[in-house]
Design an enzyme around this catalytic site. Structure first.
Site, PDB file in Angstrom:
ATOM      1  N   GLU A 103       1.036  64.731 108.487  1.00  0.00           N
ATOM      2  CA  GLU A 103       1.472  63.670 109.283  1.00  0.00           C
ATOM      3  C   GLU A 103       2.916  63.104 108.845  1.00  0.00           C
ATOM      4  OE1 GLU A 103      -2.990  61.866 110.232  1.00  0.00           O
ATOM      5  OE2 GLU A 103      -1.728  60.689 108.961  1.00  0.00           O
TER       6      GLU A 103
ATOM      7  N   ASN B 197      -8.077  48.817 115.671  1.00  0.00           N
ATOM      8  CA  ASN B 197      -8.189  48.718 113.945  1.00  0.00           C
ATOM      9  C   ASN B 197      -6.969  48.540 113.447  1.00  0.00           C
ATOM     10  OD1 ASN B 197      -7.475  51.455 114.375  1.00  0.00           O
ATOM     11  ND2 ASN B 197      -9.458  52.124 113.707  1.00  0.00           N
TER      12      ASN B 197
ATOM     13  N   TYR C 289      -2.925  63.112 117.155  1.00  0.00           N
ATOM     14  CA  TYR C 289      -4.208  62.982 116.816  1.00  0.00           C
ATOM     15  C   TYR C 289      -4.892  64.610 117.349  1.00  0.00           C
ATOM     16  CZ  TYR C 289      -4.571  58.027 116.360  1.00  0.00           C
ATOM     17  OH  TYR C 289      -4.355  56.528 116.067  1.00  0.00           O
TER      18      TYR C 289
ATOM     19  N   LYS D 178      -0.417  50.054 114.446  1.00  0.00           N
ATOM     20  CA  LYS D 178      -0.850  50.276 115.749  1.00  0.00           C
ATOM     21  C   LYS D 178      -0.487  49.114 116.901  1.00  0.00           C
ATOM     22  CE  LYS D 178      -4.569  53.700 114.662  1.00  0.00           C
ATOM     23  NZ  LYS D 178      -6.169  53.863 115.037  1.00  0.00           N
TER      24      LYS D 178
HETATM   25  P1  IDP Z   1      -9.131  56.814 110.971  1.00  0.00           P
HETATM   26  O1  IDP Z   1      -8.052  56.245 111.832  1.00  0.00           O
HETATM   27  O2  IDP Z   1     -10.199  55.701 109.944  1.00  0.00           O
HETATM   28  O3  IDP Z   1      -8.736  57.896 110.228  1.00  0.00           O
HETATM   29  P2  IDP Z   1     -10.289  58.849 112.893  1.00  0.00           P
HETATM   30  O4  IDP Z   1     -11.748  59.396 112.666  1.00  0.00           O
HETATM   31  O5  IDP Z   1      -9.268  59.432 112.062  1.00  0.00           O
HETATM   32  O6  IDP Z   1     -10.333  57.456 111.942  1.00  0.00           O
HETATM   33  O7  IDP Z   1     -10.061  58.478 114.208  1.00  0.00           O
HETATM   34  C1  IDP Z   1      -8.717  58.170 114.556  1.00  0.00           C
HETATM   35  C2  IDP Z   1      -8.831  56.863 115.553  1.00  0.00           C
HETATM   36  O8  IDP Z   1      -9.592  56.912 116.673  1.00  0.00           O
HETATM   37  C3  IDP Z   1      -9.440  55.647 115.037  1.00  0.00           C
HETATM   38  O9  IDP Z   1      -8.443  54.755 114.004  1.00  0.00           O
HETATM   39  C4  IDP Z   1      -9.964  54.699 116.059  1.00  0.00           C
HETATM   40  O10 IDP Z   1      -8.785  54.249 116.774  1.00  0.00           O
HETATM   41  C5  IDP Z   1     -10.311  55.992 117.115  1.00  0.00           C
HETATM   42  N1  IDP Z   1     -11.724  56.285 116.815  1.00  0.00           N
HETATM   43  C6  IDP Z   1     -12.215  56.848 116.098  1.00  0.00           C
HETATM   44  N2  IDP Z   1     -13.736  56.980 116.260  1.00  0.00           N
HETATM   45  C7  IDP Z   1     -13.859  56.193 117.365  1.00  0.00           C
HETATM   46  C8  IDP Z   1     -15.051  55.901 118.139  1.00  0.00           C
HETATM   47  O11 IDP Z   1     -16.079  56.221 117.740  1.00  0.00           O
HETATM   48  N3  IDP Z   1     -14.945  55.278 119.199  1.00  0.00           N
HETATM   49  C9  IDP Z   1     -13.761  54.742 119.598  1.00  0.00           C
HETATM   50  N4  IDP Z   1     -12.667  54.953 118.931  1.00  0.00           N
HETATM   51  C10 IDP Z   1     -12.667  55.900 117.898  1.00  0.00           C
END
Ligand code: IDP
Ligand code: MG
Length: 151
Positions: free
Chosen positions: A139, A125, A51, A11
């Site tokens: 994906e 992250n 997304y 990212k």
């Molecule tokens: P993942 O990346 O671990 O699979 P997902 O739930 O698929 O997590 O969410 C995709 C991305 O959305 C996350 O990597 C993060 O960048 C963002 N994200 C997910 N949950 C939150 C949140 O509660 N607050 C802010 N950003 C979030």
């Protein structure tokens, strides 16, 4: 055990902080095999498709900005996409990557070592990794042409 493929993205925060080499090293050491790699300028369309499942989340619009490098001044919105292969690669790579929330990601995982939450509450992250179920296949199809994978 099943042979699987999974999508990893470095990212924009990972790009800006020069973490690509470390991510590759950790996936190498965990025994996964790189079968696809490319630099991608993420279009609005690709970001929204990637997304799509999160489109009703309050953080969705920020997520689109984030993955397109709009928070990190990445020249040409550049990120790097990989496909990795291995036994139970989807779950295995997620273990190396760590939990979504960098504060909850275990020490020693990629997100636990390098992720952060900004003062504005944005999760940074470092990497994306496909989740369980049909996500990885979907994906990989979105990001790579079949002939771009070397197996
Ligand atoms: P993942 O990346 O671990 O699979 P997902 O739930 O698929 O997590 O969410 C995709 C991305 O959305 C996350 O990597 C993060 O960048 C963002 N994200 C997910 N949950 C939150 C949140 O509660 N607050 C802010 N950003 C979030
Ligand atoms: Mg996910």
């Amino acid at each position: 055990m099943a042979m699987e493929k999974t999508l990893i993205l470095i990212k924009p925060d990972g790009m800006a902080r020069k973490l690509t080499g470390i991510v590759i090293d950790r996936l190498d050491n965990a025994g996964f095999e790189m079968v696809g790699a490319k630099v991608v300028a993420v279009s609005e369309e690709l970001a929204r498709k990637h997304y799509e499942a999160l489109k009703n989340q309050p953080f969705f619009e920020n997520l689109i900005k984030y993955i397109r490098g709009e928070f990190h001044g990445i020249k040409n919105h550049k990120i790097i996409a990989f496909v990795y292969k291995g036994e139970n690669a989807v779950e295995g790579v997620r273990k190396v990557v760590g939990a979504t929330n960098p504060e909850q990601a275990a020490c020693g995982t990629i997100r636990g070592s390098f992720g952060r939450i900004t003062t504005k509450g944005q999760f940074e992250n470092v990497v994306h990794a496909s989740g369980a179920g049909p996500e990885a296949e979907k994906e990989i199809e979105l990001w790579f042409k079949p002939e771009e994978l070397v197996e």
